[in-house]
Scaffold this active site. Structure first.
Site, PDB file in Angstrom:
ATOM      1  N   HIS A 298     -10.868  -5.007  10.056  1.00 49.07           N
ATOM      2  CA  HIS A 298     -11.489  -4.880   8.739  1.00 49.07           C
ATOM      3  C   HIS A 298     -12.813  -4.132   8.776  1.00 49.07           C
ATOM      4  O   HIS A 298     -13.561  -4.172   7.813  1.00 49.07           O
ATOM      5  CB  HIS A 298     -11.737  -6.271   8.126  1.00 49.07           C
ATOM      6  CG  HIS A 298     -10.563  -6.851   7.410  1.00 49.07           C
ATOM      7  ND1 HIS A 298      -9.525  -7.455   8.052  1.00 49.07           N
ATOM      8  CD2 HIS A 298     -10.246  -6.903   6.089  1.00 49.07           C
ATOM      9  CE1 HIS A 298      -8.637  -7.886   7.175  1.00 49.07           C
ATOM     10  NE2 HIS A 298      -9.048  -7.553   5.974  1.00 49.07           N
TER      11      HIS A 298
ATOM     12  N   GLU B  54       0.818  -1.210   0.000  1.00 44.48           N
ATOM     13  CA  GLU B  54       0.000   0.000   0.000  1.00 44.48           C
ATOM     14  C   GLU B  54       0.851   1.259   0.000  1.00 44.48           C
ATOM     15  O   GLU B  54       0.624   2.173  -0.779  1.00 44.48           O
ATOM     16  CB  GLU B  54      -0.955   0.023   1.196  1.00 44.48           C
ATOM     17  CG  GLU B  54      -2.263  -0.733   0.993  1.00 44.48           C
ATOM     18  CD  GLU B  54      -2.110  -2.230   1.187  1.00 44.48           C
ATOM     19  OE1 GLU B  54      -1.027  -2.661   1.649  1.00 44.48           O
ATOM     20  OE2 GLU B  54      -3.059  -2.965   0.894  1.00 44.48           O
TER      21      GLU B  54
END
Lengths: 433, 334
Positions: B126, B57
């Site tokens: 998440h 990322e």
């Protein structure tokens, strides 16, 4: 290039007869020959890039030499076996447990007993078993989102893991962690981490603590080792490199274990990584790098023994790349459409559990019946775990507000000027915080 | 049209309209997107414009920002916005601040997009809403679509926008279908950034919501209608810039306000809206503002706890009733 004398890949043991890597003369260091690397049939898009670059080939390490030892220990006679009967049975039981547990997870997931993301470990058991069964209880393990089996190998009871997956209060994290976040302080399982690379710094910190305790806090007998498990996809992540550097710099007692299953969800390792030989990154940071057949628990165990020994002796970190394969999709939600069925079949034929069984029987370490008994016992353990989880209560309402802070005063002061945790509604779980 | 198809068509049309637009991220190409938002784009635009990245990322977000500095219009997909935490430095420091620091010389036309907020059963790491996080940062625009029309119109606007846009989708809405007008299917269709939409008009209480919570607010409004309470539902669409005037105009009409969000309560979107209303329309309020947010805890895994940790339709109904019933005796006294 003479790879026969330097290849990491030692002679395959008898249990490994169908190995795709059994051809030791095949140079596997050329990353631009995709079909020759590992068993993956994935094609690289670029065909003509740089020539091979084996600068590190001659920087052989102590651990590498161990692999050579494995080669010499080719078990032909029963007096020169790689394991004792008892060791073999322990390994077999652990691998069977990992396999049976995960198969049961798949069933329970499809029955709606567990939810969210569930990543199964099938096919990779030799890595977890090969490393963790050599650890002491005080040694720590840091895992990823594919963490159930690491927890089991480290000794977390199957029922506690299953119950966690069911979201029950008897789970190892009382249903607050879930599939990807297994923790056990007692067993020094320092967590499953759901981000790629995230666990590596945590593991490095644990190893730092061992060294700190020994050297700063003068606990001379503290020789605890940390094993960090992560996948091939993680090895393109900056945190991996950052931690290799610091672990080598400070000679931390850690083993970086790459479970290279060749696929990061749908991204082939070969498409993601400029030089796919991960073990070579060890020497780049001044630590040994070893490549081992991760489908062969005995080979993994031999390399693990040396790497863990090095760490325990204070000789610093080791990077171990275990070539393995997951028999299922990335998670139970993955349709797994990109992997070539032929590739899957080739690894399925090298099933590490079957291979160990074959080795045990062929070398008269165990009888068929004895192994069957283990399988039966494990089936019962897993069945019992499911029953336990199923019957266990859901977390109570009060649990919602617990554990956010070790000190409940962390919730601060309410509008009435008192600590929120003193409000009777707090323990009922109905406080407004 | 599903939200998924709406997003897919917006990407497709904008890539087709401007060759500087490209998509990068994990599994966006061969896998067709982790949630299949980029389905078919690799085939149509090729691997040069639909880039599968390794799981890095920080690395690929930085590359995207650099490409935007140098004249391209990247769309960076995060498999979920939770993973954008690993790249937040590039979003805040590299993307959001550059135009200001360079005195307007370097604009950063980039879209960061992906699913945001709570999914189902995926645990604390998440399941988090980042609307308030990114909306706190000057230099960023933060959009939260609810319907298919929102998804299409706002994504197209984001891609065409000259500034960095954080585009927060919701995984649980991807498969949901919404009726769409012929107008919104036109390839030139675009929604204004910074403008809220009144999804349902009412006169007794204003409910503000964004993303999935708009659906909950509409359900709550239906229930309230049966009990004689007429709720006005505002779909914020844009969290930054925030459409304060629409919100305040509504509150001045209804005299009551409920804010709804999935994120954490402290320093949340609701807090900002409350402040705005207190600052601008204090004299119009007939009841204390009610703020509904996710529980102030990391998301638990167990399904029953998880349900308690995010706002439910009943919570909205209860809060609206509190606001209204409480106001009755006060109004009578006045």
């Amino acid at each position: 290039m003479s790879f026969t004398s330097t290849t990491k890949f030692v002679q395959p043991l008898p249990l490994n007869t169908t190995s795709a890597r059994s051809n030791d003369h095949k140079p596997f260091l050329d990353p631009f020959k995709p079909t020759s690397f590992f068993g993956s049939t994935n094609k690289l898009r670029f065909t003509s890039l740089a020539k091979s670059h084996q600068a590190n080939l001659h920087r052989r390490s102590a651990v590498v030499a161990v692999s050579e030892v494995v080669k010499e220990k080719k078990p032909k006679s029963s007096t020169n076996l790689l394991i004792t009967k008892d060791e073999g049975l322990v390994l077999y039981e652990d691998m069977i447990l990992g396999r049976a547990f995960e198969d049961m997870c798949a069933q329970m997931y499809y029955r709606g007993k567990m939810f969210g993301f569930v990543h199964l470990y099938n096919g990779q058991e030799a890595v977890s078993t090969g490393f963790i069964k050599l650890l002491k209880k005080e040694d720590s393990v840091v895992s990823t989102y594919r963490d159930h089996v690491h927890a089991l190998s480290k000794g977390v009871p199957a029922r506690a893991v299953m119950s966690e997956l069911f979201g029950k209060t008897t789970g190892c994290c009382r249903g607050q962690g879930g599939s990807m976040h297994m923790f056990s302080k007692e067993h020094n399982v320092l967590g499953g981490f759901a981000f790629i690379g995230e666990g590596i710094p945590v593991a490095t910190g644990a190893a730092f603590t061992s060294k700190y305790r020994r050297e700063v806090l003068q606990e001379a007998d503290c020789d605890h080792v940390t094993v960090a498990f992560f996948g091939d996809g993680t090895c393109n992540n900056g945190q991996f490199f950052e931690c290799l550097n610091m672990a080598a710099l400070w000679k931390l007692p850690i083993v970086f274990v790459v479970e290279n299953n060749l696929w990061a969800i749908g991204m082939s390792h070969l498409r993601a990584t400029s030089d796919p030989e991960i073990w070579k990154k060890g020497p780049a940071f001044g630590m040994p790098g070893v490549h081992v057949d991760g489908m062969d628990v005995l080979k993994v165990r031999d390399v693990a023994k040396e790497a863990i020994g090095r760490a325990r002796r204070g000789e610093g970190p080791t990077l171990v790349e275990c070539e393995t394969y997951r028999f299922r999709g990335h998670s139970l939600a993955d349709p797994d459409e990109l992997r070539d069925p032929a590739e899957k079949a080739r690894y399925a034929a090298r099933d590490p559990v079957t291979a160990l069984k074959k080795y045990m029987i062929e070398n008269n370490l165990s009888s068929e019946a004895e192994l069957k008994a283990i399988e039966k016992k494990i089936d019962e353990v897993v069945e019992e775990a499911v029953e336990f989880a199923d019957e266990s209560p859901h977390p109570g309402r009060s649990q919602l507000l617990e554990n956010v802070f070790a000190d409940p005063k962390g919730f601060g002061i309410g509008p009435d000027g008192r600590y929120r945790c003193e409000d009777p509604k707090f323990t009922e779980g109905t406080a407004h915080v | 049209m599903t939200v998924r198809d709406a997003l897919n068509s917006a990407l497709d049309e904008e890539m087709s309209a401007d060759p500087k637009v490209f998509l990068m991220g994990e599994e966006v190409g061969e896998y067709q997107g982790a949630y299949k938002i980029s389905k078919g784009l690799l085939e149509k635009y090729g691997p040069e414009r639909v880039l599968d990245t390794p799981i890095t990322e920080a690395g690929f977000t930085g590359i995207g920002v650099g490409a935007a500095y140098y004249g391209l219009r990247p769309i960076v997909e995060f498999m979920t916005f939770n993973f954008s935490m690993q790249a937040i430095d590039h979003i805040i420091n590299s993307a959001a601040k550059s135009n200001y620091m360079s005195a307007g010389q370097i604009s950063v036309p980039i879209v960061f997009r992906g699913p945001n907020g709570a999914a189902a059963g995926v645990g604390a790491q998440h399941s988090q809403c980042y609307a308030a996080w990114y909306a706190t940062c000057p230099g960023l625009k933060v959009l939260c679509p609810y319907s298919s029309e929102d998804a299409r119109g706002l994504l197209k606007a984001a891609i065409r926008d000259p500034d960095p846009v954080v585009f927060l989708e919701n995984e649980l809405l991807y498969g949901e279908s919404f009726p769409v007008s012929a107008e919104s299917l036109d390839s030139s269709f675009c929604l204004p950034i910074g403008k809220a939409k009144i999804e349902r008009e009412g006169k007794d209480v204003t409910i503000t919501a964004f993303s999935k919570m708009v659906g909950y607010a509409l359900k709550a409004a239906e229930i309230l209608a049966k009990e004689g309470i007429s709720a006005e539902v505002i779909n914020l669409r844009s969290i930054r810039p925030l459409d304060r005037s629409t919100i305040n105009a509504s509150v001045r009409k209804t005299n009551r306000l409920i804010t709804v969000e999935e994120g954490f309560p402290q320093h949340g979107v609701g807090a900002e809206i409350c402040t705005s209303v207190i600052e601008e329309s204090f004299g119009y309020l007939d009841a204390p503002v009610e703020r509904i947010a996710g529980a102030d805890v990391p998301m638990p895994y167990a399904a029953n706890l998880e349900r308690m940790a995010v706002p439910q339709v009943e919570d909205i109904v209860r809060a609206a009733k509190r606001a209204c019933y409480r106001s009755v005796p006060l109004a009578a006294a006045a």
